[in-house]
Design a protein around this motif. Structure first.
Motif, short mmCIF file in Angstrom:
data_model
loop_
_atom_site.label_atom_id
_atom_site.label_comp_id
_atom_site.label_asym_id
_atom_site.label_seq_id
_atom_site.Cartn_x
_atom_site.Cartn_y
_atom_site.Cartn_z
N LYS A 19 42.97 56.72 -0.55
CA LYS A 19 44.33 57.40 -0.76
C LYS A 19 44.63 57.30 -2.02
CE LYS A 19 48.08 54.46 0.86
NZ LYS A 19 48.29 54.33 -0.36
N ASP A 20 44.41 56.36 -2.97
CA ASP A 20 44.77 56.29 -4.44
C ASP A 20 43.71 56.84 -5.25
OD1 ASP A 20 47.10 55.13 -3.19
OD2 ASP A 20 46.51 53.09 -3.72
N VAL A 21 42.61 57.34 -4.63
CA VAL A 21 41.54 57.91 -5.82
C VAL A 21 41.77 59.00 -5.97
CG1 VAL A 21 38.99 58.04 -5.97
CG2 VAL A 21 39.79 55.98 -4.81
N LYS A 22 41.80 59.79 -7.13
CA LYS A 22 42.21 61.21 -7.34
C LYS A 22 41.08 61.59 -8.37
CE LYS A 22 46.36 60.78 -6.02
NZ LYS A 22 46.40 60.03 -4.61
N ALA A 23 40.83 62.76 -8.19
CA ALA A 23 39.90 63.49 -8.99
C ALA A 23 40.37 63.69 -10.57
CB ALA A 23 39.43 64.88 -8.39
N PRO A 24 39.55 63.65 -11.41
CA PRO A 24 40.04 63.78 -12.81
C PRO A 24 40.69 65.30 -13.13
CG PRO A 24 37.90 63.64 -12.91
CD PRO A 24 38.09 63.33 -11.49
N THR A 25 41.72 65.13 -13.68
CA THR A 25 42.17 66.72 -14.01
C THR A 25 41.70 67.05 -15.42
OG1 THR A 25 44.31 65.94 -14.86
CG2 THR A 25 44.13 66.38 -12.51
N THR A 26 41.20 66.24 -16.24
CA THR A 26 40.56 66.45 -17.64
C THR A 26 39.21 66.12 -17.52
OG1 THR A 26 41.33 64.56 -18.49
CG2 THR A 26 42.82 66.58 -18.88
#
Length: 146
Positions: A19-26
């Motif tokens: 749940k803490d892993v996020k896709a990069p936005t840049t």
């Protein structure tokens, strides 16, 4: 060096809750270059940053290791991504030949067993189903049955 950084951080990364892993936005390469730039620029402001509460050892000293680990992980991901795309392209080009081969073999088996209803029933059972996975299984079944 990036591989060693990656190996150093791998257990920590694997322990992160999903749940803490996020896709990069840049773009990753941009983010990594900015992190490396900030690491260099922050050196002369170390005392000020620490006086404002920055845990220098935790967040700054380890930054080159984290950047190296991320750079290596990105390279591995890109390799996998393009390997899968190449495999999919090859499959699209070659699978029609496999379907044609399977159909030819089934036709040959139908002819060879035309007087044996028990064996024709087995050929029909092999021919049932659809899709790539079924076609691959059909070829395996034909090889054993034949």
């Amino acid at each position: 060096m990036s591989k060693e950084n990656y190996d150093t951080k791998l257990s920590l990364l694997e322990s992160l809750p999903q749940k803490d892993v996020k896709a990069p936005t840049t773009p990753v390469d941009t983010t990594l270059q900015e992190a490396e730039n900030l690491f260099v620029w922050a050196q002369e402001d170390k005392m000020i940053l620490e006086s404002k509460g920055l845990d220098w050892e935790t967040y700054t000293e380890d930054l080159p290791v984290r950047v190296g680990a991320c750079r290596y992980a990105q390279a591995v991901w890109m390799k996998e991504r393009y390997s899968q795309e190449e495999a999919l392209k090859t499959w699209r080009e070659e699978s029609p030949k496999a379907y044609e081969f399977r159909n030819d073999l089934l036709a040959d088996l139908r002819f060879a067993f035309r007087k044996r209803s028990d064996l024709l029933a087995r050929v029909r059972a092999i021919a049932d189903g659809e899709g790539d996975a079924d076609m691959i299984q059909d070829l395996m079944d034909i090889s054993v049955f034949g």
